[in-house]
Scaffold this motif. Structure first.
Motif, PDB file in Angstrom:
ATOM      1  N   UNK A  17      -3.796  -9.148   2.873  1.00  0.00           N
ATOM      2  CA  UNK A  17      -2.909  -8.312   3.674  1.00  0.00           C
ATOM      3  C   UNK A  17      -3.703  -7.706   4.826  1.00  0.00           C
ATOM      4  N   UNK A  45      -2.818  -8.033  -3.096  1.00  0.00           N
ATOM      5  CA  UNK A  45      -3.266  -7.850  -1.699  1.00  0.00           C
ATOM      6  C   UNK A  45      -3.156  -9.142  -0.895  1.00  0.00           C
ATOM      7  N   UNK A  46      -2.336 -10.068  -1.392  1.00  0.00           N
ATOM      8  CA  UNK A  46      -2.307 -11.404  -0.822  1.00  0.00           C
ATOM      9  C   UNK A  46      -0.984 -11.655  -0.096  1.00  0.00           C
ATOM     10  N   UNK A  47      -1.046 -12.410   0.983  1.00  0.00           N
ATOM     11  CA  UNK A  47       0.171 -12.843   1.683  1.00  0.00           C
ATOM     12  C   UNK A  47       0.061 -14.347   1.912  1.00  0.00           C
ATOM     13  N   UNK A  95       5.271 -11.731   1.580  1.00  0.00           N
ATOM     14  CA  UNK A  95       4.441 -10.657   1.038  1.00  0.00           C
ATOM     15  C   UNK A  95       4.658 -10.480  -0.456  1.00  0.00           C
ATOM     16  N   UNK A 109       2.353 -13.941  -5.791  1.00  0.00           N
ATOM     17  CA  UNK A 109       1.257 -13.597  -4.870  1.00  0.00           C
ATOM     18  C   UNK A 109       0.482 -12.430  -5.465  1.00  0.00           C
ATOM     19  N   UNK A 158      -4.762  -1.559   0.550  1.00  0.00           N
ATOM     20  CA  UNK A 158      -3.677  -1.489   1.548  1.00  0.00           C
ATOM     21  C   UNK A 158      -2.360  -1.926   0.890  1.00  0.00           C
ATOM     22  N   UNK A 159      -1.353  -1.115   1.075  1.00  0.00           N
ATOM     23  CA  UNK A 159      -0.055  -1.523   0.508  1.00  0.00           C
ATOM     24  C   UNK A 159       0.513  -2.650   1.366  1.00  0.00           C
ATOM     25  N   UNK A 160       1.471  -3.356   0.791  1.00  0.00           N
ATOM     26  CA  UNK A 160       2.036  -4.476   1.534  1.00  0.00           C
ATOM     27  C   UNK A 160       3.183  -4.026   2.447  1.00  0.00           C
TER      28      UNK A 160
END
Lengths: 331, 331
Positions: free
Chosen positions: A228, A209-211, A191, A206, B1-3
């Protein structure tokens, strides 16, 4: 200066070892002039030696103890231990029944552990090796031997330690440890990155909002970036992939480990654990044991991995052998 | 959205409890319609009830078990458990010998636990309370009763659990638990904030090179901001303040806990532990036991606290009573 609670980065590994041995001085001692730690109470059995790069604590130093490993050889941050250190640890724990090396399948580790094994063989110490390769995202199923080792180390080391504790001879310890590795399947998701002490840049990037699915514990590229999403959706995707890539199927019995990578909270790991349990129940897979904890970390990296360890009767008996270490217990 | 790896923030606490009970189903059960967990194997002894706001895991849910608490009442994120939940947990664990409440000294908790105690007394259940107040940075020494509870909870709960396990009557359990609290001294430092699930902003702000001594586990203001410094210097300052504010002195015997607040790595905690051990040795203070782990956290907040637990013979005997819980062990 980065906000790491360290002194000089080049002293971090040695000071970590000193702090560990100070907190557990009745059970462990460090080797002079080497970044290695061994159990004080060594038994007449096959020696179990684990190790790898530092920076993933409590892996590997937290895994020496009763029913686990007898000694650990530590490298610098994200770097393999030297052949010299591995050799010294092996000689210290050797009790004339040979030594098994159990470590994650990374090229630097393979090189140095193999070199140490050669040196030890020349001195008449029998060495066998099992490389942990549980990360299904790191290579396809037909190339299991190319896969990297991540949190599945926990199960493979647990079984090696139990087999040695039960007095099995070296070839039998190797056989069950290899079986444990073949039965261990993990996948991780990242994350946000961690930063190695002394570095100013994180080990990968990252977006907000990226995973990234399958990203490795040293920042090795993963298999897919995603936006996410809620925990349950993420677990559904990861569990599906693990089941596809593994031999776990309806009627199988497994141990589950939800492993945090650093800054992911126990609250989150337990929420993940709940959904893993639900998915496995839906698939008709029996859960023998579950654990949610941060054993194999990458500094303050956020993310987690899911590991399934498929049991048979022999592995279950070995899993049940008590194991006690500063950062692990199975009672 | 938070991680954060959650589903809906309002479900986070319940899903955390579900994940916890699922992983430990042989030992624990959750209460229906309440955010409470109790041991299945309740004994005929004084009941030990702990609790507080969620978001600090493994505190408090990881501290129920053998030789520890019998039940936990959990509030929402950073919020006290309801009187109703506390009451239900107390009734479930009560075995006609009374119940002791042990929790951190925060106004919301005090209000709700006191209300629950009144309700229980009306039903004929004897309740006594010990509020943990180990944080020396939160009020001056002459106002110990105003101090907040932080990682020192671990020692105070450990002693309460041990006293009850040994079959001591309620008034004796209360006496030794109060003594444990009086002998427990902590100080923390924050390096970077955490974010509560569902929130978009962190719970405090620090500059890139800034740290705050004494900052509380919910972001309560600390006593002094400083520039980031090497670990040993930081420990020197903190240890000095703890010793000034405590009764620990040359010839004292203590247990040490270096507690991580979330994203501070075990490597860093062990480096801190090393220096704490050195400082105490220099001061002629005897170390009975040391532990470095993340027990009392604030989401992914970075930082740590140092706790000294001053022993006498009675407390040492109680500290040595075995305790086993999912996220704590003393064997």
């Amino acid at each position: 200066m980065s906000k790491k609670v360290i002194n000089h980065p080049s002293d971090a590994v040695q000071e970590t070892i000193d702090g560990f041995v100070m907190a557990n001085k009745h059970s462990y001692k460090k080797l002079e002039n080497h970044t290695g730690i061994v159990c004080k109470n060594l038994k007449d059995k096959v020696g179990v030696l684990v190790g790898g790069g530092s920076g993933h604590e409590p892996l590997f130093l937290g895994l020496i103890g009763e029913g686990l490993a007898d000694g650990v050889a530590l490298g610098n941050l994200f770097a393999a231990p030297t052949p010299d250190t591995i050799t010294e640890v092996a000689k210290t724990i050797h009790a004339d029944q040979g030594v098994i090396f159990v470590y994650g399948n990374y090229s630097g580790d393979v090189l140095n552990f193999d070199m140490a094994a050669e040196l030890l063989e020349m001195e008449g110490i029998k060495v066998e090796t099992v490389r942990v390769s549980d990360d299904i995202a790191s290579a396809p199923a037909e190339k299991k031997e190319e896969r990297r080792g991540i949190a599945g180390d926990m199960f493979v080391i647990k079984i090696a330690g139990a087999a040695a504790e039960k007095g099995m001879p070296l070839d039998e310890v190797v056989r069950v440890t290899k079986k444990a590795n073949e039965n261990t399947f993990s996948m991780g998701v990242a994350l946000s990155p961690g930063t190695i002490p002394g570095e100013t840049e994180p080990n990968f990037i990252l977006e907000e909002d990226e995973i990234e699915l399958g990203l490795g514990i040293h920042g090795e590229p993963g298999v897919e970036k995603k936006k996410m999403m809620p925990a349950d959706e993420l677990v559904n995707i990861m569990a599906e992939r693990i089941l596809e890539e593994s031999t776990v199927t309806k009627g199988s019995e497994v141990c589950v480990l939800v492993n945090g990578l650093g800054s992911t909270t126990l609250m989150e790991l337990l929420i993940v654990n709940k959904r893993v349990g639900e998915v496995l129940a839906e698939k008709g897979i029996t859960i023998y044991a579950m654990d949610a904890n941060s054993y194999c970390t990458t500094q303050e990296m956020a993310g987690f991995s899911i590991t399934l360890f498929q049991l048979d009767e022999e592995l279950k008996d070995l899993y049940d052998v008590p194991a006690i270490a500063p950062y692990y217990k199975k009672l």
